[in-house]
Motif scaffolding. Structure first.
Motif, PDB file in Angstrom:
ATOM      1  N   LYS A  91      49.622  33.312  38.162  1.00  7.23           N
ATOM      2  CA  LYS A  91      49.301  32.412  37.036  1.00  7.23           C
ATOM      3  C   LYS A  91      47.984  31.686  37.290  1.00  7.23           C
ATOM      4  O   LYS A  91      47.150  31.561  36.393  1.00  7.23           O
ATOM      5  N   ARG A  94      45.117  34.117  36.729  1.00  9.45           N
ATOM      6  CA  ARG A  94      44.820  34.325  35.299  1.00  9.45           C
ATOM      7  C   ARG A  94      44.071  33.130  34.709  1.00  9.45           C
ATOM      8  O   ARG A  94      43.130  33.297  33.944  1.00  9.45           O
ATOM      9  N   ARG A  97      40.461  33.286  35.848  1.00 11.98           N
ATOM     10  CA  ARG A  97      39.715  34.318  35.114  1.00 11.98           C
ATOM     11  C   ARG A  97      39.394  33.864  33.695  1.00 11.98           C
ATOM     12  O   ARG A  97      38.292  34.086  33.195  1.00 11.98           O
TER      13      ARG A  97
END
Length: 112
Positions: A91, A94, A97
């Motif tokens: 998590k 992500r 990113r």
């Protein structure tokens, strides 16, 4: 499947134990007694001596990508997989990113 099992005798069955390091992987084929658990197969494979970083108290195991307990009784042809701990929380990765992509998009928008 019965034909393949007959090669191993009525009380034995083929299984595999798999473990992947970042730089290499091991797949050990062995024959075990029917009724063998995932933990027993791992010990019988010798992988714990070969890879001392494996800690069954901390690491998850699975059969063909499905998490199982160490006390799971194996079936003929099962592949017991020892999973390494995650180095990064998926998590958080992500989120990082997404932040980076937003920053790139904002930089492109202000530069045009």
């Amino acid at each position: 499947m019965a034909a393949a099992d007959s090669r191993h005798g009525p009380d034995r069955m083929p299984v595999e134990v798999a473990y992947a390091r970042p730089d290499s992987q091991r797949l050990i084929a062995l024959e075990v007694a029917r009724g063998t658990t995932a933990e027993e197969a791992i010990h019988a494979s010798g992988i714990l001596a070969e890879c001392p970083e494996v800690d069954l108290a901390e690491q998850a195991v699975g059969i063909f990508s499905l998490p199982v307990g160490l006390d799971t009784v194996l079936s003929p042809g099962d592949r017991v997989e020892i999973y390494r701990p995650l180095q990064v929380d998926p998590k958080a990765q992500r989120r990082d990113r997404a932040r980076a992509q937003r920053a790139r998009n904002e930089g492109q928008a202000s530069g045009s």
